[in-house]
Design a protein around this motif. Structure first.
Motif, mmCIF file in Angstrom:
data_model
loop_
_atom_site.group_PDB
_atom_site.id
_atom_site.type_symbol
_atom_site.label_atom_id
_atom_site.label_comp_id
_atom_site.label_asym_id
_atom_site.label_seq_id
_atom_site.Cartn_x
_atom_site.Cartn_y
_atom_site.Cartn_z
ATOM 1 N N ALA A 1 37.698 65.422 -8.693
ATOM 2 C CA ALA A 1 37.102 66.680 -8.236
ATOM 3 C C ALA A 1 36.032 67.159 -9.215
ATOM 4 O O ALA A 1 34.942 67.571 -8.799
ATOM 5 C CB ALA A 1 38.185 67.742 -8.062
ATOM 6 N N GLU A 2 36.313 67.086 -10.505
ATOM 7 C CA GLU A 2 35.353 67.501 -11.530
ATOM 8 C C GLU A 2 34.112 66.603 -11.506
ATOM 9 O O GLU A 2 32.984 67.091 -11.604
ATOM 10 C CB GLU A 2 36.009 67.465 -12.908
ATOM 11 C CG GLU A 2 35.114 67.899 -14.041
ATOM 12 C CD GLU A 2 34.663 69.354 -13.945
ATOM 13 O OE1 GLU A 2 33.574 69.657 -14.473
ATOM 14 O OE2 GLU A 2 35.386 70.175 -13.353
ATOM 15 N N ALA A 3 34.309 65.311 -11.364
ATOM 16 C CA ALA A 3 33.182 64.375 -11.328
ATOM 17 C C ALA A 3 32.268 64.662 -10.146
ATOM 18 O O ALA A 3 31.036 64.648 -10.283
ATOM 19 C CB ALA A 3 33.690 62.934 -11.255
ATOM 20 N N ALA B 1 29.925 54.513 -8.397
ATOM 21 C CA ALA B 1 31.251 53.884 -8.337
ATOM 22 C C ALA B 1 32.238 54.691 -9.163
ATOM 23 O O ALA B 1 31.856 55.423 -10.081
ATOM 24 C CB ALA B 1 31.199 52.449 -8.859
ATOM 25 N N PHE B 2 33.501 54.515 -8.822
ATOM 26 C CA PHE B 2 34.607 55.051 -9.612
ATOM 27 C C PHE B 2 35.397 53.871 -10.162
ATOM 28 O O PHE B 2 35.503 52.824 -9.508
ATOM 29 C CB PHE B 2 35.541 55.902 -8.747
ATOM 30 C CG PHE B 2 34.968 57.220 -8.327
ATOM 31 C CD1 PHE B 2 35.035 58.331 -9.153
ATOM 32 C CD2 PHE B 2 34.354 57.358 -7.089
ATOM 33 C CE1 PHE B 2 34.502 59.546 -8.765
ATOM 34 C CE2 PHE B 2 33.818 58.567 -6.683
ATOM 35 C CZ PHE B 2 33.891 59.666 -7.531
ATOM 36 N N THR B 3 35.947 54.040 -11.371
ATOM 37 C CA THR B 3 36.873 53.081 -11.965
ATOM 38 C C THR B 3 37.961 53.894 -12.661
ATOM 39 O O THR B 3 37.944 55.123 -12.605
ATOM 40 C CB THR B 3 36.185 52.169 -13.007
ATOM 41 O OG1 THR B 3 35.747 52.976 -14.106
ATOM 42 C CG2 THR B 3 35.026 51.395 -12.422
ATOM 43 N N ASP C 1 35.625 60.684 2.215
ATOM 44 C CA ASP C 1 34.709 61.751 1.812
ATOM 45 C C ASP C 1 33.998 61.438 0.505
ATOM 46 O O ASP C 1 33.190 62.231 0.052
ATOM 47 C CB ASP C 1 35.470 63.063 1.627
ATOM 48 C CG ASP C 1 36.247 63.466 2.873
ATOM 49 O OD1 ASP C 1 36.188 62.736 3.868
ATOM 50 O OD2 ASP C 1 36.900 64.506 2.829
ATOM 51 N N LEU C 2 34.299 60.330 -0.097
ATOM 52 C CA LEU C 2 33.739 60.016 -1.414
ATOM 53 C C LEU C 2 32.375 59.356 -1.291
ATOM 54 O O LEU C 2 32.147 58.550 -0.391
ATOM 55 C CB LEU C 2 34.695 59.114 -2.186
ATOM 56 C CG LEU C 2 36.050 59.752 -2.497
ATOM 57 C CD1 LEU C 2 36.975 58.734 -3.127
ATOM 58 C CD2 LEU C 2 35.871 60.947 -3.416
ATOM 59 N N PRO C 3 31.480 59.672 -2.243
ATOM 60 C CA PRO C 3 30.128 59.116 -2.184
ATOM 61 C C PRO C 3 30.017 57.684 -2.698
ATOM 62 O O PRO C 3 28.955 57.081 -2.592
ATOM 63 C CB PRO C 3 29.341 60.057 -3.100
ATOM 64 C CG PRO C 3 30.353 60.505 -4.108
ATOM 65 C CD PRO C 3 31.646 60.609 -3.340
#
Length: 182
Positions: free
Chosen positions: A131-133, A142-144, A153-155
């Motif tokens: 949420a903060e990111a 990307a997320f890791t 809903d994520l970009p």
């Protein structure tokens, strides 16, 4: 494969112990294996940190007033630059990483967090980190990290760097190609 161009910068951001270093290790290993010259930059926010060793010759040179100290051994060159970094820019970081195809930067969240020209990989360890990111960092590619982020809903996609480092590297290579006009 690669033409001479300005290095592509990728920021790896996240909270403490979220997997930023592990992400950079995985990307560095895979990009190097693919023939890229990788520069890795680490922001160390501790005020009193020094890579130098008190009492050693290089430390003594700095104590005597040298602002740049170069230490050269048979297999390593270290450049220590003394001075304030409050005015450091992205361009200043790039200048220190000459002859690199890609620069992976860990940290510098204030400098890079909302810089639209620097793609971000965000390491997360909780739903709160995600949420903060999403509020703080742009653009996220990307997320890791230890918290597997899933959702429509994520970009950006989530990659487990232990099992999907090749896939994450392919995403980074796509950005390198786009920056170079391929």
């Amino acid at each position: 494969m690669k033409n001479k161009a300005i290095a592509t910068i990728i920021a790896v951001l996240g909270s403490k112990e979220s997997g930023k270093t592990t992400t950079i290790e995985a990307l560095t290993r895979e990009l190097t294996r693919r023939g890229y010259k990788v520069a890795a930059v680490k922001h160390i926010p501790e005020e009193d940190f020094t890579i130098d060793t008190k009492g050693k010759d290089t430390w003594r040179f700095a104590e005597a007033g040298a602002k740049t100290i170069v230490s050269i051994s048979p297999k390593e060159t270290a450049i220590i630059e003394k001075g304030e970094i409050s005015n450091l820019t992205v361009e200043g970081i790039v200048e220190k990483c000459q002859n690199s195809d890609i620069i992976l930067i860990e940290g510098f969240r204030k400098l890079l967090g909302e810089n639209p020209d620097v793609p971000k990989i965000v390491a997360v360890k909780s739903r709160e980190d995600v949420a903060e990111a999403l509020k703080t960092f742009k653009p996220i590619i990307a997320f890791t990290g230890p918290y597997p982020v899933m959702g429509k809903d994520l970009p950006a996609p989530y990659f487990d760097v232990f099992r999907e480092s090749a896939e994450l590297t392919e995403l980074v290579e796509k950005i390198i190609r786009e920056k170079r006009g391929f």
